[in-house]
Scaffold this motif. Structure first.
Motif, PDB file in Angstrom:
ATOM      1  N   MET A 154       0.846  -1.197   0.000  1.00 41.75           N
ATOM      2  CA  MET A 154       0.000   0.000   0.000  1.00 41.75           C
ATOM      3  C   MET A 154       0.877   1.241   0.000  1.00 41.75           C
ATOM      4  O   MET A 154       1.955   1.256   0.592  1.00 41.75           O
ATOM      5  CB  MET A 154      -0.932  -0.004   1.217  1.00 41.75           C
ATOM      6  CG  MET A 154      -1.977   1.109   1.212  1.00 41.75           C
ATOM      7  SD  MET A 154      -3.028   1.100   2.677  1.00 41.75           S
ATOM      8  CE  MET A 154      -3.971  -0.401   2.400  1.00 41.75           C
ATOM      9  N   SER A 155       0.429   2.287  -0.634  1.00 33.99           N
ATOM     10  CA  SER A 155       1.145   3.551  -0.728  1.00 33.99           C
ATOM     11  C   SER A 155       0.599   4.550   0.297  1.00 33.99           C
ATOM     12  O   SER A 155      -0.376   4.275   1.006  1.00 33.99           O
ATOM     13  CB  SER A 155       0.983   4.113  -2.134  1.00 33.99           C
ATOM     14  OG  SER A 155      -0.402   4.292  -2.416  1.00 33.99           O
ATOM     15  N   TYR A 156       1.216   5.743   0.355  1.00 32.29           N
ATOM     16  CA  TYR A 156       0.671   6.827   1.175  1.00 32.29           C
ATOM     17  C   TYR A 156      -0.525   7.489   0.486  1.00 32.29           C
ATOM     18  O   TYR A 156      -1.475   7.910   1.163  1.00 32.29           O
ATOM     19  CB  TYR A 156       1.742   7.874   1.458  1.00 32.29           C
ATOM     20  CG  TYR A 156       2.810   7.408   2.418  1.00 32.29           C
ATOM     21  CD1 TYR A 156       2.519   7.163   3.754  1.00 32.29           C
ATOM     22  CD2 TYR A 156       4.108   7.205   1.993  1.00 32.29           C
ATOM     23  CE1 TYR A 156       3.497   6.733   4.645  1.00 32.29           C
ATOM     24  CE2 TYR A 156       5.100   6.776   2.872  1.00 32.29           C
ATOM     25  CZ  TYR A 156       4.782   6.543   4.192  1.00 32.29           C
ATOM     26  OH  TYR A 156       5.758   6.100   5.064  1.00 32.29           O
ATOM     27  N   PHE A 157      -0.475   7.572  -0.860  1.00 34.51           N
ATOM     28  CA  PHE A 157      -1.554   8.194  -1.628  1.00 34.51           C
ATOM     29  C   PHE A 157      -1.850   7.384  -2.873  1.00 34.51           C
ATOM     30  O   PHE A 157      -0.972   6.690  -3.405  1.00 34.51           O
ATOM     31  CB  PHE A 157      -1.173   9.629  -2.051  1.00 34.51           C
ATOM     32  CG  PHE A 157      -1.036  10.600  -0.930  1.00 34.51           C
ATOM     33  CD1 PHE A 157      -2.140  11.257  -0.414  1.00 34.51           C
ATOM     34  CD2 PHE A 157       0.206  10.851  -0.382  1.00 34.51           C
ATOM     35  CE1 PHE A 157      -2.009  12.155   0.629  1.00 34.51           C
ATOM     36  CE2 PHE A 157       0.352  11.753   0.667  1.00 34.51           C
ATOM     37  CZ  PHE A 157      -0.757  12.402   1.172  1.00 34.51           C
ATOM     38  N   GLU A 158      -3.085   7.513  -3.349  1.00 36.62           N
ATOM     39  CA  GLU A 158      -3.491   6.988  -4.646  1.00 36.62           C
ATOM     40  C   GLU A 158      -4.040   8.154  -5.469  1.00 36.62           C
ATOM     41  O   GLU A 158      -4.788   8.987  -4.950  1.00 36.62           O
ATOM     42  CB  GLU A 158      -4.566   5.908  -4.486  1.00 36.62           C
ATOM     43  CG  GLU A 158      -4.105   4.689  -3.706  1.00 36.62           C
ATOM     44  CD  GLU A 158      -5.210   3.665  -3.533  1.00 36.62           C
ATOM     45  OE1 GLU A 158      -6.264   3.823  -4.179  1.00 36.62           O
ATOM     46  OE2 GLU A 158      -5.020   2.717  -2.742  1.00 36.62           O
ATOM     47  N   ARG A 159      -3.680   8.197  -6.734  1.00 35.89           N
ATOM     48  CA  ARG A 159      -4.161   9.272  -7.596  1.00 35.89           C
ATOM     49  C   ARG A 159      -5.585   8.975  -8.050  1.00 35.89           C
ATOM     50  O   ARG A 159      -5.869   7.905  -8.585  1.00 35.89           O
ATOM     51  CB  ARG A 159      -3.254   9.443  -8.813  1.00 35.89           C
ATOM     52  CG  ARG A 159      -3.621  10.645  -9.678  1.00 35.89           C
ATOM     53  CD  ARG A 159      -2.751  10.729 -10.925  1.00 35.89           C
ATOM     54  NE  ARG A 159      -1.379  11.080 -10.629  1.00 35.89           N
ATOM     55  CZ  ARG A 159      -0.923  12.333 -10.541  1.00 35.89           C
ATOM     56  NH1 ARG A 159      -1.769  13.352 -10.692  1.00 35.89           N
ATOM     57  NH2 ARG A 159       0.357  12.570 -10.297  1.00 35.89           N
ATOM     58  N   LEU A 160      -6.473   9.951  -7.860  1.00 31.35           N
ATOM     59  CA  LEU A 160      -7.855   9.838  -8.315  1.00 31.35           C
ATOM     60  C   LEU A 160      -8.101  10.593  -9.611  1.00 31.35           C
ATOM     61  O   LEU A 160      -9.067  10.309 -10.327  1.00 31.35           O
ATOM     62  CB  LEU A 160      -8.813  10.364  -7.238  1.00 31.35           C
ATOM     63  CG  LEU A 160      -8.812   9.634  -5.893  1.00 31.35           C
ATOM     64  CD1 LEU A 160      -9.839  10.272  -4.963  1.00 31.35           C
ATOM     65  CD2 LEU A 160      -9.098   8.147  -6.066  1.00 31.35           C
ATOM     66  N   GLY A 161      -7.256  11.564  -9.902  1.00 28.90           N
ATOM     67  CA  GLY A 161      -7.414  12.380 -11.098  1.00 28.90           C
ATOM     68  C   GLY A 161      -6.152  13.165 -11.343  1.00 28.90           C
ATOM     69  O   GLY A 161      -5.154  12.994 -10.638  1.00 28.90           O
ATOM     70  N   PRO A 162      -6.146  14.066 -12.329  1.00 31.49           N
ATOM     71  CA  PRO A 162      -4.932  14.818 -12.652  1.00 31.49           C
ATOM     72  C   PRO A 162      -4.328  15.561 -11.461  1.00 31.49           C
ATOM     73  O   PRO A 162      -3.108  15.689 -11.369  1.00 31.49           O
ATOM     74  CB  PRO A 162      -5.402  15.789 -13.736  1.00 31.49           C
ATOM     75  CG  PRO A 162      -6.582  15.112 -14.354  1.00 31.49           C
ATOM     76  CD  PRO A 162      -7.261  14.380 -13.238  1.00 31.49           C
ATOM     77  N   SER A 163      -5.175  16.048 -10.554  1.00 30.65           N
ATOM     78  CA  SER A 163      -4.659  16.815  -9.414  1.00 30.65           C
ATOM     79  C   SER A 163      -5.317  16.424  -8.092  1.00 30.65           C
ATOM     80  O   SER A 163      -5.254  17.177  -7.123  1.00 30.65           O
ATOM     81  CB  SER A 163      -4.870  18.313  -9.666  1.00 30.65           C
ATOM     82  OG  SER A 163      -6.260  18.600  -9.833  1.00 30.65           O
ATOM     83  N   THR A 164      -5.922  15.238  -8.045  1.00 27.45           N
ATOM     84  CA  THR A 164      -6.640  14.786  -6.852  1.00 27.45           C
ATOM     85  C   THR A 164      -6.039  13.483  -6.356  1.00 27.45           C
ATOM     86  O   THR A 164      -5.782  12.569  -7.143  1.00 27.45           O
ATOM     87  CB  THR A 164      -8.137  14.594  -7.151  1.00 27.45           C
ATOM     88  OG1 THR A 164      -8.675  15.814  -7.656  1.00 27.45           O
ATOM     89  CG2 THR A 164      -8.903  14.202  -5.899  1.00 27.45           C
ATOM     90  N   PHE A 165      -5.850  13.392  -5.041  1.00 25.40           N
ATOM     91  CA  PHE A 165      -5.194  12.237  -4.445  1.00 25.40           C
ATOM     92  C   PHE A 165      -5.965  11.779  -3.205  1.00 25.40           C
ATOM     93  O   PHE A 165      -6.491  12.595  -2.449  1.00 25.40           O
ATOM     94  CB  PHE A 165      -3.757  12.582  -4.046  1.00 25.40           C
ATOM     95  CG  PHE A 165      -2.903  13.003  -5.200  1.00 25.40           C
ATOM     96  CD1 PHE A 165      -2.109  12.093  -5.862  1.00 25.40           C
ATOM     97  CD2 PHE A 165      -2.906  14.327  -5.636  1.00 25.40           C
ATOM     98  CE1 PHE A 165      -1.326  12.481  -6.939  1.00 25.40           C
ATOM     99  CE2 PHE A 165      -2.129  14.728  -6.713  1.00 25.40           C
ATOM    100  CZ  PHE A 165      -1.334  13.795  -7.361  1.00 25.40           C
ATOM    101  N   LEU A 166      -5.991  10.473  -3.008  1.00 22.64           N
ATOM    102  CA  LEU A 166      -6.672   9.879  -1.860  1.00 22.64           C
ATOM    103  C   LEU A 166      -5.623   9.336  -0.900  1.00 22.64           C
ATOM    104  O   LEU A 166      -4.806   8.491  -1.274  1.00 22.64           O
ATOM    105  CB  LEU A 166      -7.589   8.750  -2.312  1.00 22.64           C
ATOM    106  CG  LEU A 166      -8.375   8.037  -1.196  1.00 22.64           C
ATOM    107  CD1 LEU A 166      -9.428   8.987  -0.617  1.00 22.64           C
ATOM    108  CD2 LEU A 166      -9.037   6.770  -1.742  1.00 22.64           C
TER     109      LEU A 166
END
Length: 256
Positions: free
Chosen positions: A1-13
């Motif tokens: 697992m990572s610290y963040f996952e990209r949801l869109g061009p400039s959005t991160f979960l």
């Protein structure tokens, strides 16, 4: 697992690995600081192909970060052929949380002049393992491997690394990965028990005179508390080849 996952061009979960130390229901800001560097480097490489190097990272932390999706907006404040000032703003639910201003500078071969008077610290294998979760809760602290030599409360040298990727499925520079660990410094050698006194930092500024290498990030840290509710955590930054820069964090000291 990572610290963040990209949801869109400039959005991160964010994932559970970003869980905070002062409040486990909030993000520890450290991974977000690395994410902002990744966003600036990604934007730089999309706009130009000359690989400007980052010499300064100056963050203002305007509030706490909820563990929910974050948006990043990039603005070139001062464009130029050899020097740029770029701002990255992280917002959470429409509220601005962190502003980063980074100076990007032209790379040049100055190998024949390279050197520093900053003192090195011993390599990671010379340090004993230390579990920071004995003092601090949260997913981020639990994700970090620390080796430390503490001289006294508020004075220590230590090495930190993590096996957790910053962003799922994306190539991230060593600088962005290291920037995601910079903010750990304020908790690695405490002057006061955080169950008795709060001393979060409201900024972080790092100056870097070379690009980092390796998986270990080293700190030589001193923590100071003043008499009027203000403190300072100052660190020389290292990788396994030696010193690479310095950072400082201003603290707001508050009784619990």
């Amino acid at each position: 697992m990572s610290y963040f996952e990209r949801l869109g061009p400039s959005t991160f979960l964010p994932t559970p690995h970003v869980g905070g130390a002062w409040n486990i229901e909030e993000q520890h800001v450290a991974p977000a600081l690395g994410l902002l560097v990744h966003a600036i480097e990604t934007d730089r490489d999309a706009r130009r192909d000359d690989g400007l190097v980052i010499g300064r990272l100056s963050y203002d932390i305007l509030g706490t970060v909820r563990i929910e999706s974050c948006d990043i907006e990039i603005t070139v404040l001062r464009g130029g052929r050899t020097i740029e000032l770029v701002e990255a703003v992280l917002s959470n639910g429409g509220r601005v949380i962190v502003r980063l201003r980074a100076w990007l500078m032209q790379a040049a071969d100055t190998t024949s002049y390279a050197g520093t008077a900053l003192a090195p610290i011993d390599p990671p294998e010379a340090f004993e393992s230390w579990n920071p979760s004995t003092i601090w809760p949260g997913g981020f602290i639990a994700s970090a491997e620390v080796r430390r030599k503490e001289l006294e409360p508020g004075r220590a040298a230590y090495w930190v690394r993590t096996t957790i990727p910053l962003v799922k499925g994306e190539e991230v520079s060593r600088l962005a990965s290291f920037a995601g660990l910079f903010d750990i410094a304020n908790g690695m050698t405490v002057r006061a028990d955080p169950r008795d006194l709060a001393y979060p930092n409201i900024d972080l500024t790092a100056h870097l005179f070379r690009r980092p290498v390796g998986e270990w990030l080293g700190f030589d840290t001193a923590v100071s508390f003043g008499p009027t509710g203000v403190g300072l955590t100052s660190s020389t930054l290292h990788d396994v080849t030696g010193p690479l820069g310095a950072q400082s964090q201003i603290l707001t000291i508050r009784s619990l």
